[in-house]
Motif scaffolding. Structure first.
Motif, mmCIF file in Angstrom:
data_model
loop_
_atom_site.group_PDB
_atom_site.id
_atom_site.type_symbol
_atom_site.label_atom_id
_atom_site.label_comp_id
_atom_site.label_asym_id
_atom_site.label_seq_id
_atom_site.Cartn_x
_atom_site.Cartn_y
_atom_site.Cartn_z
ATOM 1 N N MET A 358 48.962 -116.456 -25.188
ATOM 2 C CA MET A 358 49.716 -117.567 -26.100
ATOM 3 C C MET A 358 49.437 -118.794 -25.517
ATOM 4 S SD MET A 358 53.253 -115.159 -25.863
ATOM 5 C CE MET A 358 53.927 -116.099 -26.825
ATOM 6 N N PRO A 359 48.348 -119.473 -25.709
ATOM 7 C CA PRO A 359 47.833 -120.804 -25.238
ATOM 8 C C PRO A 359 48.886 -121.858 -25.626
ATOM 9 C CG PRO A 359 46.380 -120.091 -26.839
ATOM 10 C CD PRO A 359 47.210 -118.830 -26.575
ATOM 11 N N TYR A 360 49.127 -121.868 -26.959
ATOM 12 C CA TYR A 360 50.242 -122.941 -27.428
ATOM 13 C C TYR A 360 51.523 -122.986 -26.843
ATOM 14 C CZ TYR A 360 52.020 -126.391 -30.768
ATOM 15 O OH TYR A 360 52.516 -127.616 -31.141
ATOM 16 N N THR A 361 52.032 -121.872 -26.619
ATOM 17 C CA THR A 361 53.270 -121.611 -25.962
ATOM 18 C C THR A 361 53.272 -122.043 -24.457
ATOM 19 O OG1 THR A 361 54.098 -119.708 -27.362
ATOM 20 C CG2 THR A 361 55.264 -120.109 -25.322
ATOM 21 N N ASN A 362 52.130 -121.863 -23.959
ATOM 22 C CA ASN A 362 51.890 -122.280 -22.516
ATOM 23 C C ASN A 362 51.735 -123.631 -22.330
ATOM 24 O OD1 ASN A 362 51.487 -121.907 -19.821
ATOM 25 N ND2 ASN A 362 49.480 -121.053 -19.787
ATOM 26 N N ALA A 363 50.882 -124.356 -23.427
ATOM 27 C CA ALA A 363 50.686 -125.691 -23.564
ATOM 28 C C ALA A 363 52.115 -126.379 -23.659
ATOM 29 C CB ALA A 363 49.823 -126.013 -24.570
ATOM 30 N N VAL A 364 53.130 -125.783 -24.429
ATOM 31 C CA VAL A 364 54.354 -126.505 -24.723
ATOM 32 C C VAL A 364 55.067 -126.675 -23.595
ATOM 33 C CG1 VAL A 364 56.627 -126.431 -26.084
ATOM 34 C CG2 VAL A 364 54.364 -126.095 -27.202
ATOM 35 N N ILE A 365 55.065 -125.287 -23.033
ATOM 36 C CA ILE A 365 55.879 -125.578 -21.477
ATOM 37 C C ILE A 365 55.239 -126.567 -20.445
ATOM 38 C CG2 ILE A 365 56.518 -123.897 -19.545
ATOM 39 C CD1 ILE A 365 56.561 -121.572 -21.324
ATOM 40 N N HIS A 366 54.080 -126.593 -20.322
ATOM 41 C CA HIS A 366 53.348 -127.487 -19.564
ATOM 42 C C HIS A 366 53.639 -128.858 -19.970
ATOM 43 C CE1 HIS A 366 51.463 -124.219 -17.880
ATOM 44 N NE2 HIS A 366 50.780 -124.996 -16.862
ATOM 45 N N GLU A 367 53.918 -129.316 -21.314
ATOM 46 C CA GLU A 367 54.168 -130.596 -21.655
ATOM 47 C C GLU A 367 55.584 -131.011 -21.694
ATOM 48 O OE1 GLU A 367 53.016 -134.350 -23.746
ATOM 49 O OE2 GLU A 367 52.194 -132.699 -22.416
ATOM 50 N N VAL A 368 56.458 -129.990 -21.608
ATOM 51 C CA VAL A 368 57.878 -130.193 -21.385
ATOM 52 C C VAL A 368 58.072 -130.448 -19.907
ATOM 53 C CG1 VAL A 368 60.182 -128.958 -20.934
ATOM 54 C CG2 VAL A 368 58.872 -128.394 -23.028
ATOM 55 N N HIS A 424 47.788 -132.145 -25.147
ATOM 56 C CA HIS A 424 47.244 -132.542 -23.867
ATOM 57 C C HIS A 424 46.823 -131.352 -22.982
ATOM 58 C CE1 HIS A 424 50.039 -136.032 -24.153
ATOM 59 N NE2 HIS A 424 49.002 -136.710 -24.362
ATOM 60 N N PHE A 425 47.159 -130.354 -23.370
ATOM 61 C CA PHE A 425 47.027 -128.906 -22.581
ATOM 62 C C PHE A 425 46.233 -128.018 -23.289
ATOM 63 C CE2 PHE A 425 50.480 -130.994 -20.345
ATOM 64 C CZ PHE A 425 50.005 -130.856 -18.915
ATOM 65 N N LEU A 426 45.515 -128.605 -24.576
ATOM 66 C CA LEU A 426 44.707 -127.472 -25.105
ATOM 67 C C LEU A 426 43.173 -128.160 -25.270
ATOM 68 C CD1 LEU A 426 47.521 -126.966 -27.795
ATOM 69 C CD2 LEU A 426 46.374 -125.177 -26.013
ATOM 70 N N GLU A 427 42.396 -127.206 -25.318
ATOM 71 C CA GLU A 427 40.907 -127.652 -25.736
ATOM 72 C C GLU A 427 40.345 -126.654 -26.703
ATOM 73 O OE1 GLU A 427 38.095 -130.167 -23.186
ATOM 74 O OE2 GLU A 427 37.707 -128.143 -22.497
ATOM 75 N N LYS A 433 43.678 -126.507 -18.055
ATOM 76 C CA LYS A 433 44.581 -126.880 -16.744
ATOM 77 C C LYS A 433 44.010 -128.375 -16.723
ATOM 78 C CE LYS A 433 44.783 -122.656 -14.253
ATOM 79 N NZ LYS A 433 44.382 -121.753 -12.796
ATOM 80 N N ARG A 434 44.980 -129.027 -16.119
ATOM 81 C CA ARG A 434 44.875 -130.591 -15.859
ATOM 82 C C ARG A 434 44.980 -130.779 -14.375
ATOM 83 N NH1 ARG A 434 44.719 -133.734 -20.662
ATOM 84 N NH2 ARG A 434 44.109 -135.259 -19.138
ATOM 85 N N GLU A 435 44.084 -131.370 -13.721
ATOM 86 C CA GLU A 435 44.007 -131.809 -12.292
ATOM 87 C C GLU A 435 45.410 -132.821 -12.019
ATOM 88 O OE1 GLU A 435 40.938 -132.701 -8.643
ATOM 89 O OE2 GLU A 435 40.612 -133.513 -10.932
ATOM 90 N N SER A 436 45.440 -133.606 -13.275
ATOM 91 C CA SER A 436 46.417 -134.630 -12.887
ATOM 92 C C SER A 436 47.845 -134.281 -13.151
ATOM 93 C CB SER A 436 46.328 -136.026 -13.681
ATOM 94 O OG SER A 436 44.938 -136.597 -13.207
ATOM 95 N N PHE A 437 48.209 -132.932 -12.986
ATOM 96 C CA PHE A 437 49.345 -132.526 -13.517
ATOM 97 C C PHE A 437 49.975 -131.778 -12.330
ATOM 98 C CE2 PHE A 437 51.971 -128.736 -15.226
ATOM 99 C CZ PHE A 437 52.967 -129.225 -15.786
ATOM 100 N N LEU A 452 57.492 -118.025 -8.943
ATOM 101 C CA LEU A 452 58.667 -117.669 -9.504
ATOM 102 C C LEU A 452 59.434 -118.600 -10.685
ATOM 103 C CD1 LEU A 452 61.184 -115.899 -9.659
ATOM 104 C CD2 LEU A 452 62.438 -117.548 -7.729
ATOM 105 N N ALA A 453 59.085 -120.091 -10.376
ATOM 106 C CA ALA A 453 59.338 -120.763 -11.473
ATOM 107 C C ALA A 453 58.716 -120.831 -12.703
ATOM 108 C CB ALA A 453 59.353 -122.423 -10.970
ATOM 109 N N ARG A 454 57.236 -120.604 -12.688
ATOM 110 C CA ARG A 454 56.438 -120.578 -13.576
ATOM 111 C C ARG A 454 56.797 -119.107 -14.588
ATOM 112 N NH1 ARG A 454 52.226 -123.813 -13.783
ATOM 113 N NH2 ARG A 454 51.416 -124.865 -12.005
ATOM 114 N N THR A 455 57.061 -118.206 -13.835
ATOM 115 C CA THR A 455 57.431 -116.774 -14.676
ATOM 116 C C THR A 455 58.736 -117.171 -15.301
ATOM 117 O OG1 THR A 455 56.496 -115.531 -12.829
ATOM 118 C CG2 THR A 455 57.880 -114.567 -14.297
#
Length: 501
Positions: A358-368, A424-427, A433-437, A452-455
């Motif tokens: 689920m790369p798009y969902t994961n990218a959205v969470i990171h962008e949040v 920003h989190f998709l390619e 993954k972004r080093e500047s995050f 725990l937080a990521r889960t």
């Protein structure tokens, strides 16, 4: 005649002396600050401060993390700021941040103990402790959290169950506008409470709702102007009313709650049956009761438990509130997330094993997390011994702030730094993954609850969009306005959760 002159002289000095004393004190502080600046010949540059207050009035306390960026542009990636007698250095840019938090981390592992923190916690707990106390408490806590399911399937199942409780609570709103704040707080808090206290709390539990309210209040109050003035003038502020007195009262109420839970545990404690973090800590106290140098004592138990309760509730629940807000503000993103959920898991409970699918969902969470920017200057560090950074001399005790705001909004790193953009989190359609995050920081003092937080973020967020479509109320305009506290949270808002067929 002489006695009359003596009487008049006494009156004169009784009137004059307080003014002379005050003038002398101000003059002394002014020159002390002046000569302290002069003596720091190889310190980083920074805006000139005012006598006594330093750079205190340079900051807009409603958006201090943004106000400070104008000085970064002028003075560069390593900049000095002074607040009373406290010297701070703001570090900007990934290379310098990594040097502080990773490569030279042994010199920057301390935490500053401000008068505000000293009043409530001294040097106890997990978040603000330093040296041997921090090492002992952190090592024990990590081991204990792993023993109680951190990173294991059992904890995932606990989060899945709590997510369903939250779904049911939101369902009861029947698609009408509601404030999601304390429902989300309660659900997220129940995860860490099940580990620390050995129980979860119902959303209708008035006592626990009061506890969550207190937690929200201290998060907001501690960053207030009055509370920061306490750090500059603690002795004076002790005699004055204001929000700092409320803060101390609320922290004591929170500590009392934990102390009562500890007493209950002690009353029915069976050492051979460890139920939760508190039981495990009581065993550790027994092990070290003859060691006078040990940091395992009841005061540290209360402070460490409260740290877990605070960190395990506030950061994740605030991020999730930002998440719902951004979905309502970006319906096209919400639809893409829902399409991916429907395609990959349907109505099955989400788990960490499906996250890679689920790369798009994961990218959205990171962008949040990037846009929410809830810890804009990271948790402060302190220099533990005289050292150098980027050619500048830094004295022991200097407070180090790492500029995550600039890092997460750097136009050289992010295509649209000030706009919500999951790309920003998709390619090539895959998560990148972004080093500047660095929302969890890096190095030895990286957030111990990161896993725990990521889960929690993935499971709760996915369950939200699996079951609901979030929309603004018909008569309320949603915005990205924020409230400044220890964390940056959205201002109070209402939202509609429309059940999905």
């Amino acid at each position: 005649m002489l006695s009359s002159l003596g009487f008049l002289e006494a009156i004169f000095w009784s009137v004059l002396q307080p003014h002379v004393f005050l003038l002398g004190a101000v003059t002394f502080l002014f020159f002390a600050a002046f000569f302290r600046r002069r003596s720091q010949k190889n310190y980083p540059p920074g805006p000139p401060g005012q006598p006594i207050f330093g750079n205190f009035f340079h900051l807009d306390f409603k958006q201090s993390h943004l106000a400070i960026q104008q000085f970064v542009e002028k003075y560069g990636n390593i900049m000095q700021l002074e607040f009373g007698s406290l010297t701070s250095v703001l570090v900007t840019g990934l290379p310098l941040i990594k040097e502080v938090l990773m490569y030279k981390d042994k010199n920057f592992l301390g935490r500053p103990v401000t008068p505000l923190r000293e009043h409530g916690f001294k040097t106890n707990g997990l978040i603000m402790s330093t040296g041997q106390i921090w090492k002992e408490q952190r090592r024990f806590t990590l081991t204990t959290l792993r023993n109680f399911g951190l990173g294991k399937k059992s904890l995932e199942e606990r989060i899945q169950e709590e997510a369903q409780h939250l779904v049911q609570a939101i369902m009861e709103e029947n698609g009408q506008p509601f404030d999601p704040h304390f429902k989300i707080n309660n659900a997220v808090s129940n995860i860490i409470c099940s580990v620390t206290f050995g129980e979860r709390f119902e959303y209708q539990d008035d006592k626990f709702q009061k506890l969550l309210w207190l937690l929200d209040e201290v998060t907001y109050l501690e960053a207030s102007v009055t509370c920061q003035l306490f750090n500059i003038f603690p002795r004076v502020m002790n005699f004055l009313p204001g929000p700092h007195k409320k803060l101390f009262k609320y922290w004591e109420e929170l500590k009392l709650f934990v102390a009562q839970v500890v007493e209950k545990h002690k009353s029915d404690w069976i050492p051979a049956e460890t139920r939760d973090f508190i039981d495990a800590y009581l065993i550790e106290i027994e092990k070290h009761k003859s060691d006078t140098s040990s940091s395992f004592n009841e005061e540290n138990l209360i402070c460490s438990t409260l740290d877990l309760f605070f960190a395990g509730t506030e950061t994740t629940s605030t991020t999730l509130r930002w998440g719902l807000l951004y979905m309502a503000l970006n319906p096209e993103v919400q639809e893409k997330v829902q399409a991916e959920i429907d395609r990959v898991i349907g109505q099955s409970p989400p788990n960490m094993a499906v996250r890679e699918s689920m790369p798009y969902t994961n990218a959205v969470i990171h962008e949040v997390q990037r846009m929410g920017n809830i810890l804009p200057l990271n948790v402060p560090r302190a220099v533990v011994s005289d050292t150098t950074l980027a050619g500048y001399d830094l004295r022991k005790g200097t407070v180090i702030l790492t500029n995550l705001t600039a890092l997460h909004r750097d136009p050289a790193e992010w295509t649209t730094p000030n706009s919500f953009n999951p790309e920003h989190f998709l390619e090539n359609g895959q998560f990148k993954k972004r080093e500047s995050f660095l929302p969890f920081s890096i190095g030895k003092r990286v957030c111990l609850g990161e896993q725990l937080a990521r889960t929690e973020l993935f499971i709760f967020f996915t369950v939200f969009l699996q079951n609901f479509t979030f929309r603004p109320p018909d008569n309320e305009k949603l915005t990205e306005k924020f409230r400044m506290g220890l964390t940056i949270s959205p201002v109070k808002y209402h939202i509609r959760a429309i059940p999905r067929a």
